[in-house]
Design a protein around this motif. Sequence first.
Motif, PDB file in Angstrom:
ATOM      1  N   THR B 335       0.832  -1.204   0.000  1.00 24.95           N
ATOM      2  CA  THR B 335       0.000   0.000   0.000  1.00 24.95           C
ATOM      3  C   THR B 335       0.864   1.251   0.000  1.00 24.95           C
ATOM      4  OG1 THR B 335      -1.523  -1.244   1.346  1.00 24.95           O
ATOM      5  CG2 THR B 335      -1.935   1.105   1.167  1.00 24.95           C
ATOM      6  N   LEU B 336       1.853   1.262   0.900  1.00 23.50           N
ATOM      7  CA  LEU B 336       2.707   2.438   1.015  1.00 23.50           C
ATOM      8  C   LEU B 336       3.547   2.637  -0.242  1.00 23.50           C
ATOM      9  CD1 LEU B 336       3.799   2.324   4.729  1.00 23.50           C
ATOM     10  CD2 LEU B 336       2.137   3.798   3.632  1.00 23.50           C
ATOM     11  N   LEU B 337       3.958   1.528  -0.834  1.00 21.55           N
ATOM     12  CA  LEU B 337       4.766   1.611  -2.043  1.00 21.55           C
ATOM     13  C   LEU B 337       3.978   2.292  -3.166  1.00 21.55           C
ATOM     14  CD1 LEU B 337       7.604   0.493  -2.145  1.00 21.55           C
ATOM     15  CD2 LEU B 337       6.752  -1.371  -3.555  1.00 21.55           C
ATOM     16  N   CYS B 338       2.729   1.863  -3.314  1.00 18.66           N
ATOM     17  CA  CYS B 338       1.879   2.479  -4.341  1.00 18.66           C
ATOM     18  C   CYS B 338       1.719   3.962  -4.062  1.00 18.66           C
ATOM     19  CB  CYS B 338       0.497   1.846  -4.358  1.00 18.66           C
ATOM     20  SG  CYS B 338       0.477   0.285  -5.171  1.00 18.66           S
ATOM     21  N   PHE B 339       1.492   4.290  -2.792  1.00 21.27           N
ATOM     22  CA  PHE B 339       1.299   5.692  -2.450  1.00 21.27           C
ATOM     23  C   PHE B 339       2.564   6.483  -2.722  1.00 21.27           C
ATOM     24  CE2 PHE B 339       1.176   9.218   0.638  1.00 21.27           C
ATOM     25  CZ  PHE B 339       0.085   9.866   0.101  1.00 21.27           C
ATOM     26  N   LEU B 340       3.681   5.886  -2.354  1.00 20.93           N
ATOM     27  CA  LEU B 340       4.971   6.562  -2.552  1.00 20.93           C
ATOM     28  C   LEU B 340       5.187   6.888  -4.021  1.00 20.93           C
ATOM     29  CD1 LEU B 340       7.781   7.178  -1.091  1.00 20.93           C
ATOM     30  CD2 LEU B 340       8.509   5.123  -2.258  1.00 20.93           C
ATOM     31  N   PHE B 341       4.945   5.901  -4.880  1.00 21.87           N
ATOM     32  CA  PHE B 341       5.167   6.127  -6.307  1.00 21.87           C
ATOM     33  C   PHE B 341       4.241   7.219  -6.838  1.00 21.87           C
ATOM     34  CE2 PHE B 341       7.177   1.808  -6.648  1.00 21.87           C
ATOM     35  CZ  PHE B 341       8.398   2.312  -7.032  1.00 21.87           C
ATOM     36  N   SER B 342       2.968   7.139  -6.463  1.00 22.73           N
ATOM     37  CA  SER B 342       2.063   8.162  -6.988  1.00 22.73           C
ATOM     38  C   SER B 342       2.452   9.534  -6.452  1.00 22.73           C
ATOM     39  CB  SER B 342       0.603   7.843  -6.696  1.00 22.73           C
ATOM     40  OG  SER B 342       0.452   7.320  -5.429  1.00 22.73           O
ATOM     41  N   TYR B 343       2.891   9.569  -5.207  1.00 24.19           N
ATOM     42  CA  TYR B 343       3.309  10.830  -4.591  1.00 24.19           C
ATOM     43  C   TYR B 343       4.490  11.427  -5.348  1.00 24.19           C
ATOM     44  CZ  TYR B 343       4.388  13.977  -0.687  1.00 24.19           C
ATOM     45  OH  TYR B 343       4.607  15.066   0.103  1.00 24.19           O
ATOM     46  N   VAL B 344       5.488  10.581  -5.583  1.00 21.33           N
ATOM     47  CA  VAL B 344       6.696  11.088  -6.239  1.00 21.33           C
ATOM     48  C   VAL B 344       6.382  11.563  -7.653  1.00 21.33           C
ATOM     49  CG1 VAL B 344       8.912  10.384  -7.186  1.00 21.33           C
ATOM     50  CG2 VAL B 344       8.306   9.772  -4.856  1.00 21.33           C
ATOM     51  N   ILE B 345       5.613  10.745  -8.386  1.00 21.07           N
ATOM     52  CA  ILE B 345       5.289  11.142  -9.768  1.00 21.07           C
ATOM     53  C   ILE B 345       4.506  12.448  -9.769  1.00 21.07           C
ATOM     54  CG2 ILE B 345       4.033  10.501 -11.856  1.00 21.07           C
ATOM     55  CD1 ILE B 345       4.557   7.627 -11.205  1.00 21.07           C
ATOM     56  N   PHE B 346       3.575  12.542  -8.842  1.00 19.87           N
ATOM     57  CA  PHE B 346       2.732  13.740  -8.821  1.00 19.87           C
ATOM     58  C   PHE B 346       3.528  14.980  -8.434  1.00 19.87           C
ATOM     59  CE2 PHE B 346      -0.375  16.540  -6.682  1.00 19.87           C
ATOM     60  CZ  PHE B 346      -1.178  16.781  -7.776  1.00 19.87           C
ATOM     61  N   MET B 347       4.418  14.827  -7.471  1.00 22.25           N
ATOM     62  CA  MET B 347       5.168  15.993  -7.011  1.00 22.25           C
ATOM     63  C   MET B 347       6.134  16.495  -8.072  1.00 22.25           C
ATOM     64  SD  MET B 347       4.050  16.773  -4.144  1.00 22.25           S
ATOM     65  CE  MET B 347       5.147  17.815  -3.207  1.00 22.25           C
ATOM     66  N   LYS B 348       6.615  15.576  -8.913  1.00 21.47           N
ATOM     67  CA  LYS B 348       7.629  15.972  -9.882  1.00 21.47           C
ATOM     68  C   LYS B 348       7.010  16.521 -11.150  1.00 21.47           C
ATOM     69  CE  LYS B 348      11.855  13.791  -8.899  1.00 21.47           C
ATOM     70  NZ  LYS B 348      12.966  13.119  -9.506  1.00 21.47           N
ATOM     71  N   ARG B 349       5.710  16.343 -11.299  1.00 19.84           N
ATOM     72  CA  ARG B 349       5.115  16.687 -12.577  1.00 19.84           C
ATOM     73  C   ARG B 349       4.865  18.181 -12.686  1.00 19.84           C
ATOM     74  NH1 ARG B 349       0.216  13.294 -14.366  1.00 19.84           N
ATOM     75  NH2 ARG B 349      -0.960  14.902 -13.327  1.00 19.84           N
ATOM     76  N   GLU B 350       4.947  18.666 -13.908  1.00 18.18           N
ATOM     77  CA  GLU B 350       4.574  20.052 -14.144  1.00 18.18           C
ATOM     78  C   GLU B 350       3.095  20.095 -14.481  1.00 18.18           C
ATOM     79  OE1 GLU B 350       7.042  23.011 -16.497  1.00 18.18           O
ATOM     80  OE2 GLU B 350       5.399  22.517 -17.809  1.00 18.18           O
ATOM     81  N   ILE B 351       2.383  20.973 -13.798  1.00 21.54           N
ATOM     82  CA  ILE B 351       0.944  21.008 -13.999  1.00 21.54           C
ATOM     83  C   ILE B 351       0.589  22.181 -14.884  1.00 21.54           C
ATOM     84  CG2 ILE B 351      -1.273  21.122 -12.856  1.00 21.54           C
ATOM     85  CD1 ILE B 351      -0.057  18.950 -11.455  1.00 21.54           C
ATOM     86  N   ARG B 352       0.079  21.873 -16.042  1.00 15.61           N
ATOM     87  CA  ARG B 352      -0.437  22.922 -16.908  1.00 15.61           C
ATOM     88  C   ARG B 352      -1.927  22.725 -17.015  1.00 15.61           C
ATOM     89  NH1 ARG B 352       2.900  25.591 -20.690  1.00 15.61           N
ATOM     90  NH2 ARG B 352       5.054  25.259 -20.117  1.00 15.61           N
ATOM     91  N   SER B 353      -2.619  23.720 -17.483  1.00 13.98           N
ATOM     92  CA  SER B 353      -4.057  23.562 -17.593  1.00 13.98           C
ATOM     93  C   SER B 353      -4.362  22.550 -18.689  1.00 13.98           C
ATOM     94  CB  SER B 353      -4.704  24.896 -17.923  1.00 13.98           C
ATOM     95  OG  SER B 353      -4.064  25.446 -19.037  1.00 13.98           O
ATOM     96  N   ARG B 354      -5.079  21.540 -18.347  1.00 16.00           N
ATOM     97  CA  ARG B 354      -5.533  20.476 -19.244  1.00 16.00           C
ATOM     98  C   ARG B 354      -4.418  19.887 -20.081  1.00 16.00           C
ATOM     99  NH1 ARG B 354     -11.651  21.739 -20.307  1.00 16.00           N
ATOM    100  NH2 ARG B 354     -11.800  23.529 -18.966  1.00 16.00           N
ATOM    101  N   GLY B 355      -3.159  20.029 -19.664  1.00 18.10           N
ATOM    102  CA  GLY B 355      -2.085  19.465 -20.488  1.00 18.10           C
ATOM    103  C   GLY B 355      -1.785  18.070 -20.075  1.00 18.10           C
TER     104      GLY B 355
END
Lengths: 318, 355
Positions: B335-355
């Motif tokens: 469970t934690l591993l899945c959360f960790l991966f999603s957390y890391v991917i999400f934090m590193k991503r650049e968020i553009r509008s609808r991109g």
Amino acid sequence: MGKRIEVSGLTKKYGSHLAVDDLTLSIEKGEIFGLLGPNGAGKSTTILMLLGLTEVDSGSVKVCGIDATRSPLDVKSKVGYLPEDVGFYNDYSGLQNLMYIARLNNIPIKQARKSALDILEKVGLLDAKDKKVESYSRGMRQRLGLADVLIKEPEVIILDEPTLGLDPEGVRKFLQLIVRLSRKQGITVLFSSHHLHQIQQVCDRVGIFVKGKLLAEGKISDLAEQLFTKNTFTIEVGVTSDQTNLNPPLEEVTKKIKQIKSVANVTLNNNCFLIESKHDISDELSKLIVNLGYGLSYLTKKEYGLDDIYHQYFQEEK
Amino acid sequence: MNTKVFKINIANFAKIKFLELINFIDFFKRRTPDNASNFSLASFKVMVQKEITDHIRNWRFIILFAIIALACMGTLFSTLADTAKTFATNNSENTFFFLNLFTKSDGTLPSFFVFVGFLGPLFGISLGFDAISSEQNKGTLSRVMAQPIPRDYIINAKFLAGIIVISVMLFTLSFLVIGAGLVALGIPPTAEEFIRIVIYTILSIVYVSFWLNLSILFSVRFKQPATSALSGLAVWLFFTIFYPLIVNIIIKGSEPSKFASESKIFIYQKLKFYLVQIMPSELFNEITSALLVPSVRSLSPLTMEQMHGAIPSSLPIGQSLLLVWPQVTGLLALTLLCFLFSYVIFMKREIRSRG
């Protein structure tokens, strides 16, 4: 109170692609600054960096005196950002959407409700406040977006292509609203667009942004001088001659006009002169024509608008 | 010469330490009470509230909850009739009637725990598969990101809201079963039964939140909600249908002959045991059986020596828990591993509008 946005040496790379290249820019308090550039010029990237939403490769960004890369949260509490093509929670009403953002800004619920209603009235959505956002029109959504930005009482507003997809009347009203609010509350506005005319209508100062570089920056009239090294002014003069044989022929007049200082080129076309010059010579020109015995039917100064600046630049590019 | 190098190293080391300390202080600045901490926590609460509201209003949730509730009620009534009969005939102390409500069935419907094990993953996937991607597609993500909240609040709020909804649902169902048993049988559950049921419920929350996290991971990774839903379902199908098939093939292939040495058979049994241990559903099944059937004494193969002298009685709760401790740890880790991966991917991503 000095500068609201200060950017120096800002650079952002995506792989080998240079999205923003050594950008330096500063915007004063209360100013409406237009960031003009074609699609993919790096406008949105610059804005993301101003908000600390994306990492800066090099250079520094200061918004309201706060370093955006170090403490983006403080910046975001002072800056209202309307993203390009903003989205709302469709199954919530306009008021609920606005309230959610207000709550995220830690405005207590009672006060949030009051100021939300206030702002909805300002942007003209008070009647539609309880309708679900999915029933809103494009213009209403955009105005709700503006309300969204205003509810946190920002010092700086950043609008990324806010007029995209609005009809001309909608654009006009939206721009008026922005100008009015900015002037009244002294809010600094950064307005990004690829529409020249809209920028021309509202902005105090303009920066032309192409391929990650700020080509020119300043008032629209100054911009022309920055970009065109010569022959900024074009004057069109129509002359009439009632009495024949009294005047020197038109060719003679052409020569005389050419003798005026700083005139570069004169073309004659059916009682109508087209004169290109470095400076504004309309004064001398009218005197000359009248002294020669011709009637002056019209004289138009053709100043360069952004349109011409824009096209000029792209011609150079090609 | 050597001492010089050594000194420099020490100096460098001190410098690094110092830098680390600075970072460390920075890291906790967010949490000091005087500046922004109350501020952010309040907005985090608002976000969680909104997520929970969204879940509960969502038709997807209502339908799945109805299915799970109906299935559980169905099994409850069929087992209740059965249990009442055994209760009438058998009056001994150690029969764990209330646990039977969760595990036994009269054959017409699968039992409660089978339903939870089967529908729980579906429920978790349905809560999470569009968590991030739908916000991105609607263009609301960049709007929320423009507010003064740390980025991880978005994903943390999604996760926490999902867990709260799951907990409320599973506890409701468990207590409903206990309550119905209470009414039907007329005796209260013993403390041990109650604790076992509560622990079972908590661990089933962990199990469902594993699937929730997996689907959140997919929703961070994939832009289309349909893609992430299908990948979530694919993983679930793989583990419930295909992986056991593969394991069967491997086991059949490596089966020792009848006359093989004992150690070979032992290794074979161990292999059989460990191959299925990667499956989250198998982990959960083992947890369930050890917790809800107190007479289960071991989950892995035992040798004759280990069995020798054992009294066939039920284990106390502490021992049952000890028995499934590795499984619990494994499930939590997944469970934690899945959360960790999603957390890391999400934090590193650049968020553009609808991109």
